[in-house]
Design a protein around this motif. Structure first.
Motif, PDB file in Angstrom:
ATOM      1  N   LEU A 188       8.919   2.754  14.566  1.00 21.49           N
ATOM      2  CA  LEU A 188       9.388   1.894  13.473  1.00 21.49           C
ATOM      3  C   LEU A 188       9.711   2.730  12.237  1.00 21.49           C
ATOM      4  CD1 LEU A 188       6.835  -1.053  13.761  1.00 21.49           C
ATOM      5  CD2 LEU A 188       9.255  -1.112  14.396  1.00 21.49           C
ATOM      6  N   VAL A 189       8.849   3.684  11.923  1.00 18.95           N
ATOM      7  CA  VAL A 189       9.075   4.557  10.769  1.00 18.95           C
ATOM      8  C   VAL A 189      10.398   5.300  10.931  1.00 18.95           C
ATOM      9  CG1 VAL A 189       8.264   6.633   9.575  1.00 18.95           C
ATOM     10  CG2 VAL A 189       6.653   4.790  10.111  1.00 18.95           C
ATOM     11  N   ASN A 190      10.621   5.887  12.098  1.00 21.12           N
ATOM     12  CA  ASN A 190      11.872   6.616  12.338  1.00 21.12           C
ATOM     13  C   ASN A 190      13.083   5.704  12.162  1.00 21.12           C
ATOM     14  OD1 ASN A 190      10.537   9.023  12.865  1.00 21.12           O
ATOM     15  ND2 ASN A 190      10.447   8.639  15.059  1.00 21.12           N
ATOM     16  N   GLN A 191      13.011   4.496  12.683  1.00 21.84           N
ATOM     17  CA  GLN A 191      14.124   3.548  12.553  1.00 21.84           C
ATOM     18  C   GLN A 191      14.386   3.211  11.085  1.00 21.84           C
ATOM     19  OE1 GLN A 191      12.542   0.363  14.915  1.00 21.84           O
ATOM     20  NE2 GLN A 191      13.293   1.222  16.862  1.00 21.84           N
ATOM     21  N   GLU A 204       0.840  -1.203   0.000  1.00 23.68           N
ATOM     22  CA  GLU A 204       0.000   0.000   0.000  1.00 23.68           C
ATOM     23  C   GLU A 204       0.872   1.249   0.000  1.00 23.68           C
ATOM     24  OE1 GLU A 204      -3.287   0.024   2.788  1.00 23.68           O
ATOM     25  OE2 GLU A 204      -3.091  -2.153   3.025  1.00 23.68           O
ATOM     26  N   PRO A 205       1.546   1.535  -1.129  1.00 27.13           N
ATOM     27  CA  PRO A 205       2.414   2.724  -1.174  1.00 27.13           C
ATOM     28  C   PRO A 205       1.629   3.981  -0.816  1.00 27.13           C
ATOM     29  CG  PRO A 205       2.614   1.422  -3.187  1.00 27.13           C
ATOM     30  CD  PRO A 205       1.484   0.840  -2.398  1.00 27.13           C
ATOM     31  N   GLY A 206       2.250   4.834  -0.012  1.00 26.57           N
ATOM     32  CA  GLY A 206       1.607   6.075   0.379  1.00 26.57           C
ATOM     33  C   GLY A 206       0.723   5.952   1.603  1.00 26.57           C
ATOM     34  N   ILE A 207       0.693   4.779   2.217  1.00 27.57           N
ATOM     35  CA  ILE A 207      -0.127   4.591   3.415  1.00 27.57           C
ATOM     36  C   ILE A 207       0.353   5.546   4.502  1.00 27.57           C
ATOM     37  CG2 ILE A 207       1.316   2.733   4.366  1.00 27.57           C
ATOM     38  CD1 ILE A 207      -1.352   1.407   5.322  1.00 27.57           C
ATOM     39  N   GLY A 208      -0.564   6.006   5.311  1.00 28.99           N
ATOM     40  CA  GLY A 208      -0.219   6.883   6.426  1.00 28.99           C
ATOM     41  C   GLY A 208       0.148   6.081   7.668  1.00 28.99           C
ATOM     42  N   VAL A 209       0.726   6.758   8.625  1.00 32.77           N
ATOM     43  CA  VAL A 209       1.164   6.109   9.860  1.00 32.77           C
ATOM     44  C   VAL A 209      -0.032   5.547  10.623  1.00 32.77           C
ATOM     45  CG1 VAL A 209       2.320   6.465  12.074  1.00 32.77           C
ATOM     46  CG2 VAL A 209       3.271   7.481   9.998  1.00 32.77           C
ATOM     47  N   ALA A 210      -1.103   6.316  10.747  1.00 38.43           N
ATOM     48  CA  ALA A 210      -2.280   5.856  11.494  1.00 38.43           C
ATOM     49  C   ALA A 210      -2.905   4.629  10.830  1.00 38.43           C
ATOM     50  CB  ALA A 210      -3.304   6.982  11.622  1.00 38.43           C
ATOM     51  N   ALA A 211      -3.022   4.658   9.511  1.00 36.79           N
ATOM     52  CA  ALA A 211      -3.591   3.509   8.799  1.00 36.79           C
ATOM     53  C   ALA A 211      -2.680   2.292   8.921  1.00 36.79           C
ATOM     54  CB  ALA A 211      -3.811   3.865   7.329  1.00 36.79           C
ATOM     55  N   ALA A 212      -1.371   2.518   8.896  1.00 35.36           N
ATOM     56  CA  ALA A 212      -0.426   1.409   9.067  1.00 35.36           C
ATOM     57  C   ALA A 212      -0.571   0.812  10.458  1.00 35.36           C
ATOM     58  CB  ALA A 212       1.005   1.887   8.827  1.00 35.36           C
ATOM     59  N   ALA A 213      -0.737   1.657  11.457  1.00 34.03           N
ATOM     60  CA  ALA A 213      -0.904   1.166  12.826  1.00 34.03           C
ATOM     61  C   ALA A 213      -2.161   0.305  12.933  1.00 34.03           C
ATOM     62  CB  ALA A 213      -0.965   2.341  13.798  1.00 34.03           C
ATOM     63  N   SER A 272      -3.672  -1.329  10.500  1.00 35.16           N
ATOM     64  CA  SER A 272      -3.484  -2.543   9.712  1.00 35.16           C
ATOM     65  C   SER A 272      -2.585  -3.556  10.416  1.00 35.16           C
ATOM     66  CB  SER A 272      -2.896  -2.177   8.348  1.00 35.16           C
ATOM     67  OG  SER A 272      -2.758  -3.321   7.554  1.00 35.16           O
ATOM     68  N   LEU A 273      -1.573  -3.059  11.112  1.00 35.12           N
ATOM     69  CA  LEU A 273      -0.631  -3.940  11.814  1.00 35.12           C
ATOM     70  C   LEU A 273      -1.082  -4.256  13.243  1.00 35.12           C
ATOM     71  CD1 LEU A 273       2.718  -2.288  10.642  1.00 35.12           C
ATOM     72  CD2 LEU A 273       1.724  -4.459   9.839  1.00 35.12           C
ATOM     73  N   HIS A 274      -2.188  -3.649  13.674  1.00 36.34           N
ATOM     74  CA  HIS A 274      -2.699  -3.841  15.032  1.00 36.34           C
ATOM     75  C   HIS A 274      -1.654  -3.428  16.073  1.00 36.34           C
ATOM     76  CE1 HIS A 274      -6.074  -5.842  13.188  1.00 36.34           C
ATOM     77  NE2 HIS A 274      -5.232  -6.615  12.541  1.00 36.34           N
ATOM     78  N   LEU A 275      -1.040  -2.264  15.826  1.00 33.49           N
ATOM     79  CA  LEU A 275      -0.038  -1.697  16.725  1.00 33.49           C
ATOM     80  C   LEU A 275      -0.466  -0.291  17.129  1.00 33.49           C
ATOM     81  CD1 LEU A 275       3.241  -2.678  14.818  1.00 33.49           C
ATOM     82  CD2 LEU A 275       2.362  -3.717  16.919  1.00 33.49           C
ATOM     83  N   ALA A 276       0.083   0.175  18.220  1.00 35.82           N
ATOM     84  CA  ALA A 276      -0.173   1.551  18.652  1.00 35.82           C
ATOM     85  C   ALA A 276       0.500   2.514  17.675  1.00 35.82           C
ATOM     86  CB  ALA A 276       0.378   1.762  20.061  1.00 35.82           C
ATOM     87  N   GLY A 277      -0.110   3.667  17.499  1.00 37.93           N
ATOM     88  CA  GLY A 277       0.438   4.670  16.588  1.00 37.93           C
ATOM     89  C   GLY A 277       1.859   5.069  16.929  1.00 37.93           C
ATOM     90  N   ASN A 278       2.156   5.238  18.231  1.00 36.45           N
ATOM     91  CA  ASN A 278       3.515   5.634  18.599  1.00 36.45           C
ATOM     92  C   ASN A 278       4.517   4.531  18.317  1.00 36.45           C
ATOM     93  OD1 ASN A 278       2.547   4.050  20.727  1.00 36.45           O
ATOM     94  ND2 ASN A 278       3.665   5.210  22.279  1.00 36.45           N
TER      95      ASN A 278
END
Length: 139
Positions: free
Chosen positions: A60-63, A38-47, A49-55
């Motif tokens: 992970l994004v920063n890393q 899903e190119p262009g997915i946002g952080v909130a949508a990724a969270a 989808s992955l069933h993870l907290a936004g922070n």
């Protein structure tokens, strides 16, 4: 669940030994795979989808940005939001990983008796349905 987890761990461990590049944790790989799908997915949508907290996803994004595997771009529709894109390095790494995984699992399947391969193949649709059911129930 123990069998599925065991399969994932063995494959990941063997692939890490064979593929170059920095070691990535499972959640990092899952995020890269999601961004690839899903190119262009946002952080909130990724969270979600992955069933993870936004922070957690932000970390992970920063890393992955620091590792040169992910780009964070400003969403033109909402300048406060970020859109995620793979770098060429990440795309190539995922392609190598997928190819090596397919080869490894394919080789192992070829060593199994035909009836056991058929049993594994027959179980896949039910496992996909179970995944869909569980995903629908997720908060």
């Amino acid at each position: 669940m123990a069998v599925v987890l065991g399969l994932r761990r063995v494959v990941r461990r063997r692939l890490r030994a064979d593929l170059p590049g920095p070691r990535l944790r499972g959640a990092q790989v899952e995020l890269l795979q999601l961004v690839e799908a899903e190119p262009g997915i946002g952080v909130a949508a990724a969270a979600r989808s992955l069933h993870l907290a936004g922070n957690s996803v932000s970390t992970l994004v920063n890393q992955l940005v620091d590792a040169g595997l992910l780009r964070r771009e400003t969403d033109p529709a909402d300048r406060r939001a970020a859109r995620l894109e793979l770098t060429d390095t990440a795309a190539a790494r995922l392609a190598r990983w997928r190819e090596a995984r397919s080869r490894m699992v394919g080789d192992a399947l070829r060593r199994l008796p035909a009836d056991e391969v058929a049993t594994v193949a027959a179980a896949l649709p039910a496992l996909r349905k179970l995944l869909d059911e569980l995903a629908e129930e997720a908060p």
